[in-house]
Design an enzyme around this catalytic site. Structure first.
Site, PDB file in Angstrom:
ATOM      1  CG  HIS A   1      -5.358   6.646   1.354  1.00  0.00           C
ATOM      2  ND1 HIS A   1      -4.889   5.676   0.498  1.00  0.00           N
ATOM      3  CD2 HIS A   1      -6.358   7.270   0.691  1.00  0.00           C
ATOM      4  CE1 HIS A   1      -5.550   5.742  -0.635  1.00  0.00           C
ATOM      5  NE2 HIS A   1      -6.455   6.700  -0.549  1.00  0.00           N
TER       6      HIS A   1
ATOM      7  CD  GLU B   1      -5.619   2.777   1.785  1.00  0.00           C
ATOM      8  OE1 GLU B   1      -4.913   2.281   0.905  1.00  0.00           O
ATOM      9  OE2 GLU B   1      -5.139   3.255   2.829  1.00  0.00           O
TER      10      GLU B   1
ATOM     11  CD  GLU C   1      -1.818   1.127  -0.803  1.00  0.00           C
ATOM     12  OE1 GLU C   1      -2.042   2.209  -1.340  1.00  0.00           O
ATOM     13  OE2 GLU C   1      -1.463   1.015   0.372  1.00  0.00           O
TER      14      GLU C   1
HETATM   15  C1  NOJ Z   1      -0.354   4.501   1.752  1.00  0.00           C
HETATM   16  C2  NOJ Z   1      -1.482   4.910   0.878  1.00  0.00           C
HETATM   17  O1  NOJ Z   1      -2.507   3.977   0.866  1.00  0.00           O
HETATM   18  C3  NOJ Z   1      -0.947   5.136  -0.520  1.00  0.00           C
HETATM   19  O2  NOJ Z   1      -1.998   5.448  -1.381  1.00  0.00           O
HETATM   20  C4  NOJ Z   1       0.089   6.217  -0.482  1.00  0.00           C
HETATM   21  O3  NOJ Z   1       0.658   6.322  -1.743  1.00  0.00           O
HETATM   22  C5  NOJ Z   1       1.173   5.878   0.514  1.00  0.00           C
HETATM   23  N1  NOJ Z   1       0.622   5.540   1.780  1.00  0.00           N
HETATM   24  C6  NOJ Z   1       2.129   7.053   0.695  1.00  0.00           C
HETATM   25  O4  NOJ Z   1       1.462   8.135   1.254  1.00  0.00           O
END
Ligand code: NOJ
Length: 663
Positions: A450, A469, A475
């Protein structure tokens, strides 16, 4: 390059003027390489229409004259390649790599006597699907290292073309909403891949392939009003420090007559090397996780009463994964570093010690016995200096606990590398990500990165890099994502490779995170968004108790595919794709629309002729709407053959998914 080869190059009489066509195998694309008064250019036509006008090539160097002027051609070579290769993990099992190549060996014609002329090679590959080229600088007696100050590559497209873009150099890296802008407005840099609709109706996606040891390429207008490569700088303003021999990443122009022709463009993977090692151990998985419960405020990453990653919750999730036929369970917030403002904890985050209520021995042993993979988590907050100190030990610690999958994270607007603040996309950032991929391969660890560096096809060489990502994902739901996003990313971000979008949220109306999506669309994503690791991102109770019949689609959908057949697509409006399972028994179709309802009439002629298929359709019910009626779904079944059509209505912000089993 050997000295004798070097000499043989120089023994040819160099020429300052040269023009040469390189045709695609089907002759529809024509790339012309030109050397005019010692300067190099290229142009591109398709079907006789000019798409890229004369565009400059060259490199500006620190402490050296630019590699741009006084160039002369020593000789050139041509090759034809037509091969197919097997993709271990991906959207297609067999990939055809078919191009015509021309390599131009250049030297400098120097006025000063006694000066040593420098050498540079330009390598072009012209595919039926587009054009790629790169700079290659061989080792040479008085020239062993380069500091690249600027890459002069232009992409001189008609500036009335419209580009779907996200801005570069912004705090949230690649996580922005795409907008369509005329090229003439691109005074600020944008990321690649960008998709451009030309005034002649071609679709051109500009990107790069095989990004190693160099800053990532952005694009922006130069002083001449042309799009130019804009390489992400290091903190000292330079773009890259390299020693010779050195190749830049490939500059890639994917070209289609319609947007959906971009979808199966495999140039980026083809321009990467085959795996360097045996990667037969790589396994794509679906996973659930201690994750969304944090986004909706039920649990926390930090320690305390509502701590998510506890031994007890993990055991519950491992049991749920077994019942749900899911192969992995992610645990975020398992280690020290999450208390207080975690974004500020990067210098001390500890990847070797779990929090007291997370008994890693017990959890990992239980998962192992149950045949469930744990997806470990490394949130570095971009503090690479701290992470690299622990990296190898942290990988070893995980593999000692049978943990073979890691989701890593680099939240924050800059990385800290060698005590300096650097862009994630700079040369040192690129090199850090590469280090993690190669070291993970050594330990047989799969990665889901990510806040990553963008995909440039290196997963062909390192298939353990299962996904990334690198765009706004689920999110961001809760106001920041419009329904059109998922109709744009197939033509932009996803051309760079798979994405961990974190699909499958069924709790759409939760006040803490209200999604701009219908329920049917959540299952469509498993087909429209490829990812070598697919998350079923909601809490298990939403799959087992609230919508078990919808969950059946997730249970059955594969992660990797035999073939991919894009069916319909208009960037920003709708997208429909069909994919065949690797065992070739079952087709899946996914469709998504923007905030407008859309009815599709799908020709099923891609199905095997004469076979009968049992189609299970998950679609928006007639009155569904992402705003006020997102949960209304209709599940239907019928028999179809390749001569049938499917008529399906998508609600505003909606979508559909179909599973077609051969009877
Ligand atoms: C951002 C990430 O995209 C997410 O998936 C993750 O939960 C948070 N950072 C914390 O690591």
């Amino acid at each position: 390059m050997t000295i004798s080869f070097l000499k043989s190059l120089l023994s040819h009489q160099p020429v300052l003027q040269h023009e040469q066509k390189i045709l695609s195998p089907d002759s529809r694309i024509e790339c012309v390489f030109k050397l005019r008064n010692g300067e190099a250019f290229y142009s591109v036509k398709k079907d006789g229409k000019l798409i890229v006008r004369d565009s400059c090539l060259g490199l500006n160097l620190q402490g050296e004259a630019p590699l741009k002027m006084n160039l002369s051609l020593v000789r050139h070579r041509e090759n034809k390649v037509d091969e197919s290769w097997e993709c271990i993990v991906g959207e297609e099992r067999l990939i055809r790599n078919n191009y015509n190549e021309a390599i131009f060996y250049l030297t400098e014609t120097l006025k000063e006597k006694g000066a040593e002329p420098r050498l540079m090679t330009l390598r072009f590959r012209v595919f039926n699907e587009g054009v790629a080229f790169r700079y290659e600088v061989p080792p040479q007696p008085k020239f062993q290292r380069l500091i690249i100050k600027e890459e002069l590559t232009e992409f001189n497209l008609d500036t009335n073309g419209g580009a779907w873009k996200i801005p570069a150099y912004q705090p949230d890296r690649y996580e922005y909403n795409y907008e369509r802008t005329p090229i003439y407005n691109l005074v600020d840099a944008i990321h690649t891949p960008t998709a451009i609709e030309t005034p002649d109706g071609f679709y051109v996606a500009i990107h790069e392939a095989a990004l190693y040891n160099y800053g990532a390429m952005n694009l922006k207008l130069n002083i001449k009003g042309r799009l130019q490569a804009d390489i992400t700088p290091l903190s000292d303003g330079m773009k890259a420090y390299v020693s010779l021999p050195f190749n830049t990443p490939w500059r890639v122009l994917m070209i289609g007559n319609a947007p959906i022709e971009l979808i199966t463009n495999r140039m980026v993977l083809n321009l990467n090397d085959p795996p360097r090692d045996d990667f037969s151990w790589v396994r794509p998985i679906k996973f659930i996780g201690i994750w969304w419960a944090m986004f909706v405020g039920e649990w926390t990453w930090a320690s305390g009463d509502r701590h998510g990653a506890t031994t007890e919750h993990m055991i519950e999730y491992i049991d749920a994964a077994r019942r749900l036929d899911i192969q992995g369970v992610l645990a975020e917030g398992w280690n020290n570093g999450w208390d207080g403002d975690w974004l500020q904890n990067g210098a001390t985050t500890d990847f070797l010690h779990p929090m007291p209520d997370f008994d890693i021995e017990k959890v990992s042993q239980y998962a192992y016995e149950q045949g469930i993979e744990i997806v470990g988590h490394h949130e570095t907050v971009g503090f690479v200096d701290n992470y690299e100190l622990q990296l190898e030990e942290a990988y070893k610690y995980y593999t000692d606990h049978h943990i073979n999958y890691i989701k890593s994270g680099y939240a924050g607007s800059r990385m800290t590398i060698n005590g300096r603040k650097e862009f994630h996309h700079s040369q040192v950032g690129v090199n850090h990500y590469q280090k993690t991929v190669e070291l993970a391969a050594k330990y047989h660890i799969h990665l889901d990165i990510h806040e990553p560096i963008k995909g440039t096809g290196i997963e062909r060489t390192f298939p353990n890099l299962l996904t990334r990502e690198g765009a706004r994902g689920q999110e961001y739901e809760g106001g920041a994502l419009s329904p059109s996003h998922c109709t744009i990313i197939p033509f932009t971000r996803l051309l760079a490779g798979g994405m961990d979008y974190t699909s499958g949220i069924f709790d759409i109306t939760n006040g803490a995170k209200r999604l701009a999506s219908t329920l049917a669309r959540q299952v469509a994503y498993y087909v429209t968004i490829y990812s070598g690791m697919q998350m079923a991102a909601d809490r298990p109770r939403f799959y087992e108790e609230v919508n078990p019949e919808v969950y059946e689609f997730i249970r059955n959908v594969p992660v990797i595919w035999e073939r991919t057949v894009p069916l319909l697509g208009k960037i920003g409006e709708y997208y429909v794709v069909a994919r065949l399972s690797r065992d070739q028994t079952t087709w899946f179709i996914g469709g998504v629309t923007n905030d407008q309802a859309h009815r599709v009439h799908l020709n099923l002629d891609f199905l095997e002729e004469a076979a009968i298929y049992y189609a299970e359709i998950y679609r928006d019910a007639d009155n569904a709407h992402f705003r006020d009626n997102p949960l209304k779904i209709a599940i239907e079944a019928k028999r179809v053959t390749s001569s049938d059509f499917l008529d399906i209505w998508m609600a505003p912000g909606g979508g559909f998914a179909v599973r077609l089993r051969k009877l």
